[in-house]
Design a protein around this motif. Structure first.
Motif, PDB file in Angstrom:
ATOM      1  N   ASP A  36       2.780   4.262  -0.042  1.00  0.00           N
ATOM      2  CA  ASP A  36       4.142   3.773  -0.065  1.00  0.00           C
ATOM      3  C   ASP A  36       4.232   2.388   0.634  1.00  0.00           C
ATOM      4  N   TYR A  38       4.270   0.514   4.855  1.00  0.00           N
ATOM      5  CA  TYR A  38       4.982   0.902   5.997  1.00  0.00           C
ATOM      6  C   TYR A  38       6.474   1.282   5.976  1.00  0.00           C
ATOM      7  N   GLU A  39       7.124   0.011   5.315  1.00  0.00           N
ATOM      8  CA  GLU A  39       8.363   0.084   4.869  1.00  0.00           C
ATOM      9  C   GLU A  39       9.075   1.215   4.212  1.00  0.00           C
ATOM     10  N   ARG A  40       8.491   1.424   3.193  1.00  0.00           N
ATOM     11  CA  ARG A  40       8.788   2.338   2.120  1.00  0.00           C
ATOM     12  C   ARG A  40       8.820   3.981   2.675  1.00  0.00           C
ATOM     13  N   THR A  42       8.772   7.140   4.751  1.00  0.00           N
ATOM     14  CA  THR A  42       9.864   7.733   5.617  1.00  0.00           C
ATOM     15  C   THR A  42       9.539   8.894   6.455  1.00  0.00           C
ATOM     16  N   LYS A  64       8.730   6.149  14.063  1.00  0.00           N
ATOM     17  CA  LYS A  64       7.749   5.815  12.904  1.00  0.00           C
ATOM     18  C   LYS A  64       6.560   5.008  13.365  1.00  0.00           C
ATOM     19  N   GLU A  65       7.101   4.002  14.267  1.00  0.00           N
ATOM     20  CA  GLU A  65       5.863   3.051  14.919  1.00  0.00           C
ATOM     21  C   GLU A  65       4.831   3.830  15.564  1.00  0.00           C
ATOM     22  N   ARG A 112      -1.066  -5.215   4.982  1.00  0.00           N
ATOM     23  CA  ARG A 112       0.359  -5.383   4.644  1.00  0.00           C
ATOM     24  C   ARG A 112       1.372  -5.243   5.824  1.00  0.00           C
ATOM     25  N   VAL A 113       1.113  -4.053   6.418  1.00  0.00           N
ATOM     26  CA  VAL A 113       2.068  -3.726   7.543  1.00  0.00           C
ATOM     27  C   VAL A 113       1.899  -4.793   8.555  1.00  0.00           C
ATOM     28  N   THR A 116       3.887  -7.522   8.664  1.00  0.00           N
ATOM     29  CA  THR A 116       5.461  -7.385   8.359  1.00  0.00           C
ATOM     30  C   THR A 116       6.042  -6.649   9.471  1.00  0.00           C
ATOM     31  N   ASN A 117       5.509  -6.202  10.257  1.00  0.00           N
ATOM     32  CA  ASN A 117       5.727  -5.083  11.141  1.00  0.00           C
ATOM     33  C   ASN A 117       5.115  -5.221  12.420  1.00  0.00           C
TER      34      ASN A 117
END
Length: 197
Positions: A36, A38-40, A42, A64-65, A112-113, A116-117
């Motif tokens: 999914d 990181y963002e999606r 849960t 989550k982090e 990707r993560v 953006t994170n």
């Protein structure tokens, strides 16, 4: 007082259950983050995949982090550059990275993560510090320039990974493995071993 007291439940059986629960959470998290992103991903979905209550995920990892940082452990298995002829280390490093990236969804998800994170960026920074810096130090002619040269290598290799595997830009995707080696090998070689500009 004897018998089953709360203290009795913290023995070896409890430790085994705790380790099993932690491992189940990490396995579920790795799969979910890779699928999914990181963002999606849960906490609730990860807990469902691990067959536990979401509060247990928070109990073990705090956020989550924190879960992401614990779940995503990457060993790049960098080659010992001192065992490679000095004029071939750039090509060898590019070859190694291409071999890692081709078809590796875990690396793609981490990149990707990381882009953006904050937690993902911290993970990438740790990989840089603990794995790429020592490899660069093996061949760099000036110890003071190791961080800068390693950063330049990372810019080339991660830039390629971003355009080829994350953004999937057609011209980057269409380059063959040998073409990538031919283009990037000399550049990374210069970053690693050339005299100071």
């Amino acid at each position: 007082m004897t018998g089953n007291t709360p203290a009795d439940s913290s023995g070896p059986n409890q430790a085994r259950r705790s380790a099993t629960t932690r491992a189940a959470i990490l396995d579920a998290a790795r799969e979910r983050f890779a699928t999914d992103g990181y963002e999606r991903a849960t906490i609730r979905a990860i807990a469902r995949d691990a067959h536990i209550d979401p509060s247990m995920v928070m109990r073990y990892f705090g956020s989550k982090e924190g879960l992401f940082a614990a779940a995503v452990t990457l060993d790049l298995r960098l080659p010992d550059l001192t065992r490679i002829p000095r004029d071939e280390v750039g090509r060898a490093l590019v070859d190694h990275f291409l071999g890692l990236w081709e078809g590796n969804e875990d690396l793609t998800a981490v990149l990707r993560v990381g882009a953006t994170n904050e937690a993902g960026a911290e993970r990438m920074q740790r990989i840089f510090r603990e794995q790429l810096l020592p490899a660069t130090r093996q061949v760099c002619p000036d110890p003071e320039q190791v961080p800068a040269r390693a950063a330049l290598c990372a810019a080339q290799l991660l830039g390629l990974a971003l355009t080829r595997y994350v953004l999937r830009l057609p011209p980057a995707r269409e380059l063959t493995y040998q073409e990538l080696l031919a283009w990037l090998g000399p550049t990374v070689q210069r970053y690693l071993t050339a005299p100071n500009p």
